[in-house]
Design a protein around this motif. Structure first.
Motif, short mmCIF file in Angstrom:
data_model
loop_
_atom_site.label_atom_id
_atom_site.label_comp_id
_atom_site.label_asym_id
_atom_site.label_seq_id
_atom_site.Cartn_x
_atom_site.Cartn_y
_atom_site.Cartn_z
N PHE A 233 0.78 -1.27 0.00
CA PHE A 233 0.07 0.10 -0.12
C PHE A 233 0.84 1.20 0.32
CE2 PHE A 233 -2.67 3.38 2.43
CZ PHE A 233 -3.45 3.46 1.50
N PHE A 234 1.91 1.23 0.59
CA PHE A 234 2.93 2.49 0.82
C PHE A 234 3.86 2.42 -0.04
CE2 PHE A 234 0.77 2.81 5.07
CZ PHE A 234 0.02 4.15 4.97
N PHE A 305 -9.37 -8.88 10.47
CA PHE A 305 -8.87 -7.44 10.81
C PHE A 305 -9.97 -6.54 10.25
CE2 PHE A 305 -6.81 -8.98 6.77
CZ PHE A 305 -7.28 -8.11 5.92
N GLY A 306 -9.80 -5.46 10.94
CA GLY A 306 -10.61 -4.14 10.33
C GLY A 306 -9.98 -2.80 10.14
N MET A 307 -9.66 -2.59 8.87
CA MET A 307 -8.79 -1.39 8.82
C MET A 307 -9.63 -0.19 8.53
SD MET A 307 -6.52 -2.54 5.45
CE MET A 307 -5.68 -3.66 6.25
N GLY A 308 -9.18 1.05 9.00
CA GLY A 308 -9.79 2.21 8.74
C GLY A 308 -9.30 3.04 7.35
N VAL A 309 -10.13 3.02 6.27
CA VAL A 309 -9.77 3.37 4.93
C VAL A 309 -9.35 4.92 4.89
CG1 VAL A 309 -10.43 3.60 2.76
CG2 VAL A 309 -11.33 1.46 3.95
N ASP A 310 -10.16 5.69 5.79
CA ASP A 310 -10.02 7.03 5.81
C ASP A 310 -8.70 7.20 6.39
OD1 ASP A 310 -13.06 7.62 5.34
OD2 ASP A 310 -12.85 6.17 6.75
N ARG A 311 -8.19 6.80 7.58
CA ARG A 311 -7.06 6.77 8.40
C ARG A 311 -5.82 6.45 7.29
NH1 ARG A 311 -7.39 5.84 14.10
NH2 ARG A 311 -9.37 6.92 14.67
N LEU A 312 -5.94 5.41 6.66
CA LEU A 312 -5.06 4.95 5.56
C LEU A 312 -4.81 6.04 4.27
CD1 LEU A 312 -5.65 1.18 5.32
CD2 LEU A 312 -3.50 2.20 6.10
N ALA A 313 -6.08 6.72 4.06
CA ALA A 313 -5.86 7.76 3.12
C ALA A 313 -5.29 8.80 3.54
CB ALA A 313 -7.33 8.23 2.38
N MET A 314 -5.35 9.13 4.74
CA MET A 314 -4.70 10.38 5.55
C MET A 314 -3.37 10.08 5.42
SD MET A 314 -7.03 11.00 8.89
CE MET A 314 -6.28 12.23 9.61
N LEU A 315 -2.75 8.99 5.67
CA LEU A 315 -1.61 8.76 5.85
C LEU A 315 -0.72 8.79 4.37
CD1 LEU A 315 -1.33 5.87 8.50
CD2 LEU A 315 -0.29 8.33 8.85
#
Ligand code: PHE
Length: 340
Positions: A233-234, A305-315
């Motif tokens: 992802f990164f 797992f449950g990931m926060g998509v918006d948090r990932l977009a912020m980063l």
């Protein structure tokens, strides 16, 4: 008289000037008209000479006026045609093309990365019931997360049953497991809702749930899967992540994963600094959940797992505040390179 009017007509620059000349010559009180009226007071001999002379003058001036009029009209038309001509060879003005919202873009990236890792996509409804959102996920009766404080409940129906807006994508674990036989390897992207509002919380946000159920799945698989995901992802192996013990009713053991980041001006940067952003919750699926879905926990286990998509977009895009994600401000999008 004729010479003067003829010269005036030839010199008339526009239709208005020409009409003034017509009035001055042939109008009710025009000079030619007045002379014709005077014929009545003349002797028959004079009248015989002047009558035809004035008629001739009137006709010649009338013809000269008409000719000048159509010449002026032609000129006006030609001028209009020249100035209003459409240049069909000009290139068209570009409309702004628009672009995907960062959240949509990250959702698509996540689905693509997990597709490469062998995950299928599953879906569930935004309007859930207590069973799928809580009970089957091993939330004890009276657990604080069921409280009005976090959960948006709908008005109860006649039977007193209140539907709710799902507070996480985990109910899709239940919907998937109940209908299928392991091995299961799915992600479930979607909207979730909680009564919360600050810089890193919005009442609607996005999660991607992951669920792997098989016969010999363990915590090492979970960690490896998440680390592989982060570097894809990164697009770097420099991302530093930590698993921190946590509690969820539906996993045991449970953890949260944080990613190291720092603020640089009005942006955020991943991989350095002394701040940690929580990006997901995870753990080994609780035996009670497997049992609630009609499977034998002695035979099957797995991780979720449950990931926060918006948090990932912020980063990923260096956006320090979550709230503008849901305020349609094109300037904000443009600032982060999301506009045409
Ligand atoms: N559903 C949890 C949440 O929203 C995240 C989670 C998913 C945790 C799956 C463990 C396993 O916080």
């Amino acid at each position: 008289l004729e010479a003067r009017f003829t010269a005036d007509i030839a010199a008339a620059a526009d239709l208005k000037a020409l009409d003034d000349i017509r009035v001055a010559a042939l109008g009710k009180k025009g000079e030619v008209s007045l002379k014709m009226r005077a014929l009545g007071g003349m002797s028959p001999e004079e009248r015989q000479v002047m009558g035809p002379a004035l008629n001739g003058l009137r006709d010649r001036l009338g013809a000269a006026l008409d000719a000048r009029k159509s010449a002026l009209e032609d000129a006006a038309l030609n001028a209009a045609l020249a100035s209003e001509r459409v240049d069909v060879s000009l290139p068209a003005r570009r409309e702004p093309a628009g672009s995907l919202h960062p959240v949509s873009q990250v959702m698509e990236e996540l689905a693509a990365i997990f597709a490469d890792m062998g995950f299928a996509v599953a879906e569930g409804p935004d309007v859930e019931d207590d069973f799928h959102n809580f009970t089957a996920l091993n939330f004890p009766a009276g657990h604080p997360a069921r409280d009005m404080h976090d959960t948006f409940f709908m008005t109860p129906d006649e039977g007193g049953i209140a539907k709710l807006l799902r507070t996480h994508t985990s109910p899709v674990q239940i919907r998937t497991l109940m209908g299928s036989k392991p091995p299961v390897r799915i992600i479930a992207p979607g909207r979730v809702y909680r009564c919360d509002w600050d810089q890193t919380h919005t009442p609607m946000f996005h999660q991607v749930e992951g669920l792997v159920i098989d016969r010999e799945t363990h915590m090492g698989h979970l960690k490896g899967c998440l680390i592989d995901f982060l570097s894809a992802f990164f697009e770097t192996d420099e991302v530093e992540a930590r698993l921190r013990p946590h509690h969820f009713p539906f996993t045991e053991p449970s953890a949260e994963m944080d990613v190291r980041y720092e603020r640089v001006g009005d942006a955020v940067k991943v991989g350095s600094g002394d701040k940690w952003m929580e990006i997901l919750g995870c753990g080994m699926v609780h035996p009670n959940v497997i049992r609630a879905c009609g499977l034998d926990p002695e035979e099957y286990q797995g991780f979720a797992f449950g990931m926060g998509v918006d948090r990932l977009a912020m980063l990923k895009y260096g956006m320090p505040d979550l709230r503008p994600f849901f305020e349609p401000d094109a300037r904000w999008l443009a600032h982060y390179g999301f506009s045409p």
